[in-house]
Enzyme design. Structure first.
Site, PDB file in Angstrom:
ATOM      1  N   ARG A  36      -7.311   0.085 -14.642  1.00 42.46           N
ATOM      2  CA  ARG A  36      -6.213   1.047 -14.754  1.00 42.46           C
ATOM      3  C   ARG A  36      -5.024   0.494 -15.524  1.00 42.46           C
ATOM      4  O   ARG A  36      -4.400   1.211 -16.312  1.00 42.46           O
ATOM      5  CB  ARG A  36      -5.794   1.503 -13.360  1.00 42.46           C
ATOM      6  CG  ARG A  36      -6.887   2.289 -12.656  1.00 42.46           C
ATOM      7  CD  ARG A  36      -6.430   2.820 -11.328  1.00 42.46           C
ATOM      8  NE  ARG A  36      -7.480   3.612 -10.695  1.00 42.46           N
ATOM      9  CZ  ARG A  36      -7.330   4.261  -9.553  1.00 42.46           C
ATOM     10  NH1 ARG A  36      -6.169   4.206  -8.908  1.00 42.46           N
ATOM     11  NH2 ARG A  36      -8.321   4.957  -9.049  1.00 42.46           N
ATOM     12  N   ASP A 145       5.762  13.717  -4.541  1.00 43.43           N
ATOM     13  CA  ASP A 145       4.794  12.677  -4.886  1.00 43.43           C
ATOM     14  C   ASP A 145       5.512  11.639  -5.731  1.00 43.43           C
ATOM     15  O   ASP A 145       6.494  11.946  -6.421  1.00 43.43           O
ATOM     16  CB  ASP A 145       3.599  13.257  -5.643  1.00 43.43           C
ATOM     17  CG  ASP A 145       2.377  12.347  -5.563  1.00 43.43           C
ATOM     18  OD1 ASP A 145       1.511  12.604  -4.710  1.00 43.43           O
ATOM     19  OD2 ASP A 145       2.296  11.368  -6.341  1.00 43.43           O
TER      20      ASP A 145
END
Length: 293
Positions: A36, A145
């Protein structure tokens, strides 16, 4: 481009992730982290993980810190996930909210860690299906979030492919419009749903700007990323920002910490209700507002 993350670099990544977002990364996550974060190295044309971490810690680039945290979080969700919570919303919470709103009060629900938006929209669908009149009252759903990218998708209220999992034909007919996108059917949620939800970026690990209290908090499959101390601190903060008798929903593999358990009583499967000990809660609330618990 560096082909591996050194032990020293991984330790730095673990420390930054913990400090900035309370995220716990086990040694077994090295391959995932490498995959990632390699995207961030390529995007910035930085040759090694050590050089990237030097940049991250010395440049004061808040946007890249957000990119770093986003890369390490998993945003997997679907509509009506762990459906027992929405059944409980229908049978227990909505009748409570109806009485409260009828008496001139307000109702607030928080979806903490809302990912792509399926959870808060599922909450809104449940309310509109069971009690459509409540949407005209002072009822709001806050959805937060840490990842700004998923919030963009959530605000668009458009879902395609696997992101539509959990939507029945009945729900699609009632709350969605369909169109074709790249050869697939795209579902866009109707305005009456979108108008019920306010999306905001928020790091649960940092100070919270909200001043009012919530009737219910959905924080499901989020605290599994945190260590026990961080989980306990978060649960106590939730207790402080919930109404006495307010509800907290956790994910199927999550449980209250031992230190936070006295603030709640069990109300169902991974469903908890704050106790009405006003002295205990008022102390917790005061500390929670300062982000100290």
């Amino acid at each position: 481009m560096a082909s591996a993350i050194s032990d020293r670099a991984f330790a730095r990544i673990v420390a930054i992730a913990s400090r900035e977002a309370g995220i716990v990364l086990a040694q077994s996550k090295v391959s995932m982290v490498k995959s990632r974060l390699s995207r961030r190295l390529r995007a910035l044309n930085i040759p090694s993980f050590d050089a990237y971490l030097d940049f991250l810690e010395t440049s004061n680039d808040k946007q890249e810190m957000e990119n770093f945290i986003s890369a390490l979080t998993t945003n997997v969700s679907h509509f009506f996930r762990e459906n027992h919570h929405f059944d409980y919303l229908s049978t227990t919470i909505i009748p409570h909210l109806r009485k409260k709103l009828a008496a001139g009060g307000k109702a607030r629900i928080w979806s903490a860690g809302c990912s792509n938006g399926q959870e808060p929209y599922s909450i809104a669908m449940t309310i509109l299906k069971e009690a459509p009149d409540l949407a005209k009252k002072d009822l709001k759903i806050l959805a937060t979030d840490i990842d700004p990218e998923v919030l963009v998708r959530a605000k668009s209220a458009q879902y395609i492919g696997s992101l539509t999992t959990g939507l029945s034909d009945e729900i699609i007919k009632a709350f969605c419009t369909s169109s074709e996108q790249d050869g697939e059917i795209a579902l866009t949620l109707k305005p009456e749903l979108r108008n019920m939800v306010a999306f905001r970026q928020l790091n649960l690990h940092a100070e919270w700007p909200m001043k009012g209290k919530f009737d219910a908090i959905f924080c499901r499959n989020v605290v599994i990323y945190f260590d026990e101390e961080t989980q306990a601190r978060l649960f106590r903060r939730f207790a402080g920002i919930l109404e006495p008798g307010g509800w907290l929903m956790l994910g199927h593999s999550e449980r209250l910490s031992e230190s936070a358990a006295p603030l709640f009583e069990n109300a169902g499967v991974t469903t908890y209700k704050t106790k009405s000990n006003t002295l205990l809660l008022s102390t917790t609330e005061a500390q929670a507002q300062k982000g100290t618990v």
